[in-house]
Design a protein around this motif. Structure first.
Motif, PDB file in Angstrom:
ATOM      1  N   ILE A 325      12.796 -18.822  31.143  1.00 34.05           N
ATOM      2  CA  ILE A 325      11.845 -19.931  31.081  1.00 34.05           C
ATOM      3  C   ILE A 325      10.600 -19.600  31.900  1.00 34.05           C
ATOM      4  O   ILE A 325      10.686 -19.170  33.055  1.00 34.05           O
ATOM      5  CB  ILE A 325      12.470 -21.230  31.631  1.00 34.05           C
ATOM      6  N   ASP A 326       9.451 -19.821  31.273  1.00 29.50           N
ATOM      7  CA  ASP A 326       8.181 -19.822  31.978  1.00 29.50           C
ATOM      8  C   ASP A 326       7.705 -21.278  31.994  1.00 29.50           C
ATOM      9  O   ASP A 326       7.202 -21.777  30.977  1.00 29.50           O
ATOM     10  CB  ASP A 326       7.158 -18.939  31.281  1.00 29.50           C
ATOM     11  N   PRO A 327       7.887 -21.992  33.109  1.00 26.75           N
ATOM     12  CA  PRO A 327       7.538 -23.418  33.126  1.00 26.75           C
ATOM     13  C   PRO A 327       6.046 -23.687  33.014  1.00 26.75           C
ATOM     14  O   PRO A 327       5.634 -24.839  32.863  1.00 26.75           O
ATOM     15  CB  PRO A 327       8.074 -23.888  34.489  1.00 26.75           C
ATOM     16  N   ARG A 328       5.238 -22.629  33.044  1.00 23.85           N
ATOM     17  CA  ARG A 328       3.786 -22.803  32.967  1.00 23.85           C
ATOM     18  C   ARG A 328       3.257 -22.748  31.550  1.00 23.85           C
ATOM     19  O   ARG A 328       2.110 -23.112  31.282  1.00 23.85           O
ATOM     20  CB  ARG A 328       3.098 -21.708  33.792  1.00 23.85           C
ATOM     21  N   GLN A 329       4.086 -22.261  30.597  1.00 26.64           N
ATOM     22  CA  GLN A 329       3.564 -22.023  29.255  1.00 26.64           C
ATOM     23  C   GLN A 329       4.669 -22.254  28.226  1.00 26.64           C
ATOM     24  O   GLN A 329       5.760 -21.679  28.337  1.00 26.64           O
ATOM     25  CB  GLN A 329       3.038 -20.591  29.139  1.00 26.64           C
ATOM     26  N   LYS A 330       4.392 -23.078  27.235  1.00 27.20           N
ATOM     27  CA  LYS A 330       5.363 -23.340  26.195  1.00 27.20           C
ATOM     28  C   LYS A 330       5.538 -22.111  25.308  1.00 27.20           C
ATOM     29  O   LYS A 330       4.618 -21.299  25.155  1.00 27.20           O
ATOM     30  CB  LYS A 330       4.943 -24.539  25.343  1.00 27.20           C
ATOM     31  N   ASN A 331       6.716 -21.996  24.725  1.00 22.58           N
ATOM     32  CA  ASN A 331       6.995 -20.931  23.761  1.00 22.58           C
ATOM     33  C   ASN A 331       6.725 -21.481  22.368  1.00 22.58           C
ATOM     34  O   ASN A 331       7.468 -22.330  21.873  1.00 22.58           O
ATOM     35  CB  ASN A 331       8.454 -20.479  23.885  1.00 22.58           C
ATOM     36  N   ASP A 332       5.650 -21.013  21.740  1.00 25.20           N
ATOM     37  CA  ASP A 332       5.293 -21.549  20.427  1.00 25.20           C
ATOM     38  C   ASP A 332       5.874 -20.723  19.280  1.00 25.20           C
ATOM     39  O   ASP A 332       5.474 -20.868  18.125  1.00 25.20           O
ATOM     40  CB  ASP A 332       3.775 -21.662  20.280  1.00 25.20           C
ATOM     41  N   ALA A 333       6.847 -19.839  19.573  1.00 26.75           N
ATOM     42  CA  ALA A 333       7.516 -19.097  18.502  1.00 26.75           C
ATOM     43  C   ALA A 333       8.322 -20.059  17.631  1.00 26.75           C
ATOM     44  O   ALA A 333       8.930 -21.008  18.135  1.00 26.75           O
ATOM     45  CB  ALA A 333       8.438 -18.034  19.087  1.00 26.75           C
ATOM     46  N   VAL A 334       8.329 -19.807  16.347  1.00 29.25           N
ATOM     47  CA  VAL A 334       9.143 -20.589  15.421  1.00 29.25           C
ATOM     48  C   VAL A 334      10.346 -19.748  14.990  1.00 29.25           C
ATOM     49  O   VAL A 334      11.493 -20.098  15.254  1.00 29.25           O
ATOM     50  CB  VAL A 334       8.327 -21.043  14.197  1.00 29.25           C
ATOM     51  N   TYR A 335      10.082 -18.604  14.339  1.00 30.92           N
ATOM     52  CA  TYR A 335      11.159 -17.677  14.018  1.00 30.92           C
ATOM     53  C   TYR A 335      11.224 -16.667  15.160  1.00 30.92           C
ATOM     54  O   TYR A 335      10.375 -15.793  15.291  1.00 30.92           O
ATOM     55  CB  TYR A 335      10.912 -16.973  12.683  1.00 30.92           C
ATOM     56  N   GLN A 336      12.221 -16.812  16.005  1.00 34.77           N
ATOM     57  CA  GLN A 336      12.271 -16.076  17.255  1.00 34.77           C
ATOM     58  C   GLN A 336      13.214 -14.878  17.223  1.00 34.77           C
ATOM     59  O   GLN A 336      13.177 -14.031  18.111  1.00 34.77           O
ATOM     60  CB  GLN A 336      12.707 -17.046  18.367  1.00 34.77           C
ATOM     61  N   LYS A 337      14.036 -14.770  16.197  1.00 37.96           N
ATOM     62  CA  LYS A 337      15.105 -13.763  16.191  1.00 37.96           C
ATOM     63  C   LYS A 337      14.568 -12.423  15.683  1.00 37.96           C
ATOM     64  O   LYS A 337      14.951 -11.930  14.626  1.00 37.96           O
ATOM     65  CB  LYS A 337      16.262 -14.255  15.327  1.00 37.96           C
ATOM     66  N   THR A 338      13.648 -11.835  16.453  1.00 38.42           N
ATOM     67  CA  THR A 338      12.966 -10.637  15.973  1.00 38.42           C
ATOM     68  C   THR A 338      13.139  -9.420  16.865  1.00 38.42           C
ATOM     69  O   THR A 338      12.806  -8.312  16.438  1.00 38.42           O
ATOM     70  CB  THR A 338      11.447 -10.914  15.847  1.00 38.42           C
ATOM     71  N   ILE A 339      13.653  -9.588  18.065  1.00 41.14           N
ATOM     72  CA  ILE A 339      13.647  -8.485  19.021  1.00 41.14           C
ATOM     73  C   ILE A 339      15.027  -7.843  19.151  1.00 41.14           C
ATOM     74  O   ILE A 339      16.060  -8.499  19.033  1.00 41.14           O
ATOM     75  CB  ILE A 339      13.178  -8.960  20.417  1.00 41.14           C
ATOM     76  N   GLY A 340      15.015  -6.541  19.382  1.00 39.96           N
ATOM     77  CA  GLY A 340      16.207  -5.818  19.792  1.00 39.96           C
ATOM     78  C   GLY A 340      15.845  -4.883  20.938  1.00 39.96           C
ATOM     79  O   GLY A 340      14.728  -4.353  20.986  1.00 39.96           O
ATOM     80  N   ILE A 341      16.764  -4.698  21.877  1.00 39.93           N
ATOM     81  CA  ILE A 341      16.586  -3.731  22.971  1.00 39.93           C
ATOM     82  C   ILE A 341      17.884  -2.958  23.124  1.00 39.93           C
ATOM     83  O   ILE A 341      18.939  -3.551  23.369  1.00 39.93           O
ATOM     84  CB  ILE A 341      16.211  -4.420  24.303  1.00 39.93           C
ATOM     85  N   ASN A 342      17.808  -1.643  22.950  1.00 37.56           N
ATOM     86  CA  ASN A 342      18.993  -0.786  23.036  1.00 37.56           C
ATOM     87  C   ASN A 342      18.840   0.313  24.090  1.00 37.56           C
ATOM     88  O   ASN A 342      19.551   1.321  24.039  1.00 37.56           O
ATOM     89  CB  ASN A 342      19.289  -0.138  21.673  1.00 37.56           C
ATOM     90  N   ASP A 343      17.920   0.150  25.028  1.00 36.89           N
ATOM     91  CA  ASP A 343      17.660   1.211  26.002  1.00 36.89           C
ATOM     92  C   ASP A 343      18.872   1.553  26.856  1.00 36.89           C
ATOM     93  O   ASP A 343      18.960   2.658  27.393  1.00 36.89           O
ATOM     94  CB  ASP A 343      16.474   0.813  26.880  1.00 36.89           C
ATOM     95  N   TRP A 344      19.798   0.622  27.002  1.00 38.46           N
ATOM     96  CA  TRP A 344      21.008   0.886  27.787  1.00 38.46           C
ATOM     97  C   TRP A 344      22.254   0.838  26.914  1.00 38.46           C
ATOM     98  O   TRP A 344      23.355   0.615  27.396  1.00 38.46           O
ATOM     99  CB  TRP A 344      21.106  -0.141  28.919  1.00 38.46           C
ATOM    100  N   TYR A 345      22.057   1.052  25.612  1.00 34.05           N
ATOM    101  CA  TYR A 345      23.200   0.999  24.689  1.00 34.05           C
ATOM    102  C   TYR A 345      24.204   2.114  24.989  1.00 34.05           C
ATOM    103  O   TYR A 345      25.423   1.917  24.938  1.00 34.05           O
ATOM    104  CB  TYR A 345      22.703   1.113  23.244  1.00 34.05           C
ATOM    105  N   ALA A 346      23.709   3.291  25.283  1.00 37.89           N
ATOM    106  CA  ALA A 346      24.563   4.439  25.597  1.00 37.89           C
ATOM    107  C   ALA A 346      24.468   4.747  27.090  1.00 37.89           C
ATOM    108  O   ALA A 346      23.584   4.259  27.790  1.00 37.89           O
ATOM    109  CB  ALA A 346      24.125   5.656  24.784  1.00 37.89           C
ATOM    110  N   ALA A 347      25.400   5.560  27.571  1.00 34.68           N
ATOM    111  CA  ALA A 347      25.324   6.024  28.952  1.00 34.68           C
ATOM    112  C   ALA A 347      24.027   6.807  29.145  1.00 34.68           C
ATOM    113  O   ALA A 347      23.546   7.480  28.225  1.00 34.68           O
ATOM    114  CB  ALA A 347      26.527   6.905  29.280  1.00 34.68           C
ATOM    115  N   GLY A 348      23.448   6.699  30.341  1.00 36.35           N
ATOM    116  CA  GLY A 348      22.176   7.366  30.586  1.00 36.35           C
ATOM    117  C   GLY A 348      22.026   7.776  32.032  1.00 36.35           C
ATOM    118  O   GLY A 348      22.978   7.692  32.817  1.00 36.35           O
ATOM    119  N   PRO A 349      20.828   8.196  32.413  1.00 37.06           N
ATOM    120  CA  PRO A 349      20.598   8.688  33.777  1.00 37.06           C
ATOM    121  C   PRO A 349      20.901   7.661  34.862  1.00 37.06           C
ATOM    122  O   PRO A 349      21.318   8.013  35.953  1.00 37.06           O
ATOM    123  CB  PRO A 349      19.105   9.055  33.771  1.00 37.06           C
ATOM    124  N   ASP A 350      20.668   6.391  34.552  1.00 34.55           N
ATOM    125  CA  ASP A 350      20.881   5.363  35.585  1.00 34.55           C
ATOM    126  C   ASP A 350      21.999   4.387  35.226  1.00 34.55           C
ATOM    127  O   ASP A 350      22.109   3.321  35.821  1.00 34.55           O
ATOM    128  CB  ASP A 350      19.589   4.604  35.862  1.00 34.55           C
TER     129      ASP A 350
END
Length: 519
Positions: A325-350
């Motif tokens: 939540i950003d209490p300073r700014q409303k989220n005006d997204a309507v269709y929001q299911k667009t993002i994926g993040i897989n940077d930590w999907y596999a084992a890695g350096p960290d």
């Protein structure tokens, strides 16, 4: 009723005779059963799809948050019993034409190449599959075409090799999600357009509304198994559909090697479906339950269960709803299911072990938030959800023999499940908190999901080469029988950490195109 549905009504059996004969009987019309029927539609074989439910009605309540979430209008599963808590619960399973995909979030990723190999996790090993990614790749490509998958090649660093590009470009990020994407890139991450199954093609019907994830689509613009697989299959004269028909057990001949009939409860009558070949595609829990209910003198532990693996190794992902939540700014997204993040999907350096996948959720609104925070007044939730950015975080669940689907003395489904890889999952949640706070969302709330989260269920009839430790072979045929196959998520040896639906479809298409059912 839509015109496409009207056109195939003549292929729907509403008043069946006492005995129905066909060449191939498919029990279940969800992602597995529907895709298999689609693959078999032009083979000349007489295919009968048997569905416990009916077509989900097209009505204004399809898009009503109050009707769907508060009233549970479309929940029609019988209760299951959680042996850990000692309580009944209504699972996220739906009995309609198209199965649970009628209300799914329509995210259709492929498994990564290494998901088919042995993978080391913090709580143990994820086992290898008897098939590899290359065995499914052409069927992944075909399934993506069937289900109108939108994404962008090259954005996801873990995306496996592809023989074809995505059929359609990714859905643009908007509102707070676009802000998160821009910030995540500056933080060195690789956010990507999540592969979505919606009809946002040129001339398509999708309007990118806020009622997609966990809602039925009133305009048939979501690529569910009903719209994208069953209805096209029913355009063939060789495919029929029997609705409102619960298969209560499968009978075999005296040798126990061949299924001879499915007993079906149809609107107060018991009828019989006879076929040369049977395919069970009821979903991991209900498939296991059907096999266990079909015990006989030839199969005392349940049908196809000489290995004692039916119902065992139940997996459902370790999952968290993540609200920033950003209490300073409303989220005006309507269709929001667009993002994926897989940077930590596999084992890695960290991170020594794989952590999992992050993806967008449909826009949270007050009645949904009320389910997780019932003590908070609705007006407060209504205002707060105007500012939320909503994510879904999931980690791989390991197959444990003691995590299982079983039946109690009354025939009710029981679930025993203790989650695995919790420390990895918590680390993924911790890292995402840091990401969103750097992106300008200082307030974070999370809600872990427990046994009730059944939409990614898998593993109860695992595939393998050894009949002593598996239920079906690499071609999905039961080791113990000559004419029984399983075409849903039950055969998964592992759960990976992404949504299972596209892999279910790819396995079903592979089976349908293999010739096993028609030779």
């Amino acid at each position: 009723m839509s015109r496409s549905l009207q056109a195939i009504q003549q292929r729907v059996i509403t008043d069946p005779p006492e005995v129905l004969d066909c060449d191939i009987a498919i029990v279940g019309s969800g992602m597995g059963g529907g895709s298999l029927a689609y693959a078999l539609r032009d083979t000349g074989a007489r295919v009968l799809i048997i569905e416990q439910g009916d077509f989900l009605p097209r009505e204004r309540e399809n898009w009503s948050v109050e009707a769907v979430h508060t009233q549970g209008r479309y929940k029609n599963s019988a209760p299951w019993f959680d042996t850990v808590s000692g309580k009944d619960f209504i699972p996220g399973n739906y009995h309609y034409v198209g199965g649970s995909t009628k209300l799914y979030g329509a995210t259709l990723p492929r498994f990564r190449e290494w998901d088919f190999d042995v993978v080391e996790h913090t709580d143990g090993l994820s086992p290898a599959w008897p098939i590899g990614y290359s065995d499914l790749e052409p069927h992944y490509a075909a399934a993506e075409q069937m289900f109108w998958v939108h994404s962008n090649k090259g954005e996801d660093p873990t995306d496996p090799w592809r023989s074809t590009d995505y059929p359609f470009p990714g859905i643009p990020h908007e509102g707070a999600m676009a802000r998160l994407v821009a910030s995540a890139k500056k933080q060195g991450l690789h956010p990507f357009a999540a592969p979505q199954s919606i009809d946002w093609r040129p001339g398509g019907g999708c309007v990118l509304c806020e009622t997609c994830d966990s809602f039925a689509c009133m305009i048939d613009a979501k690529g569910d198994a009903d719209v994208a697989a069953v209805r096209p299959a029913l355009q063939s004269a060789n495919v029929q559909l029997l609705t409102n028909a619960e298969v209560t057990r499968l009978d075999t001949d005296p040798t126990g090697r061949n299924v001879t009939a499915a007993r079906v409860s149809h609107q107060g009558r018991e009828i019989s479906v006879r076929a040369a070949r049977f395919v069970v595609a009821c979903g991991a829990a209900n498939t296991a339950a059907l096999l266990l209910r079909s015990a006989s003198s030839a199969h005392p532990g349940g049908l196809a269960n000489s290995s004692d693996q039916v119902g065992r190794n139940y997996m459902a992902h370790v999952t968290t709803f993540f609200v920033a939540i950003d209490p300073r700014q409303k989220n005006d997204a309507v269709y929001q299911k667009t993002i994926g993040i897989n940077d930590w999907y596999a084992a890695g350096p960290d991170n020594k072990y794989p952590l999992g996948n992050v993806q967008g959720l449909g826009k949270l609104r007050a009645p949904q938030a009320k389910l997780g925070k019932p003590w908070v007044p609705t007006p407060i939730l209504d205002e707060a959800t105007k500012y939320t950015l909503d994510l879904f975080i999931q980690s791989e669940d390991l197959p444990l023999p003691q995590n299982r689907i079983a039946l109690d003395s009354t025939g009710k489904i029981t679930v025993e499940r203790r989650e695995t890889n919790l420390s990895s999952h918590r680390e993924l949640v911790r890292r995402m908190k840091k990401v969103v706070r750097r992106a300008g969302f200082p307030v974070v709330m999370t809600q872990s999901l427990g046994v009730e989260a059944t939409s990614h269920q898998c593993g109860t009839a695992r595939m393998g080469d050894d009949p002593a430790t598996s239920v079906v072979d690499a071609n999905l045929k039961a080791h113990d029988l000559d004419n029984l196959w399983i075409a849903d998520s039950s055969p998964f040896p592992s759960s990976a950490a992404v949504n299972p639906a596209l892999t279910v479809a790819a396995l079903a298409l592979r089976l349908g195109h293999s010739g096993q059912l028609t030779d």
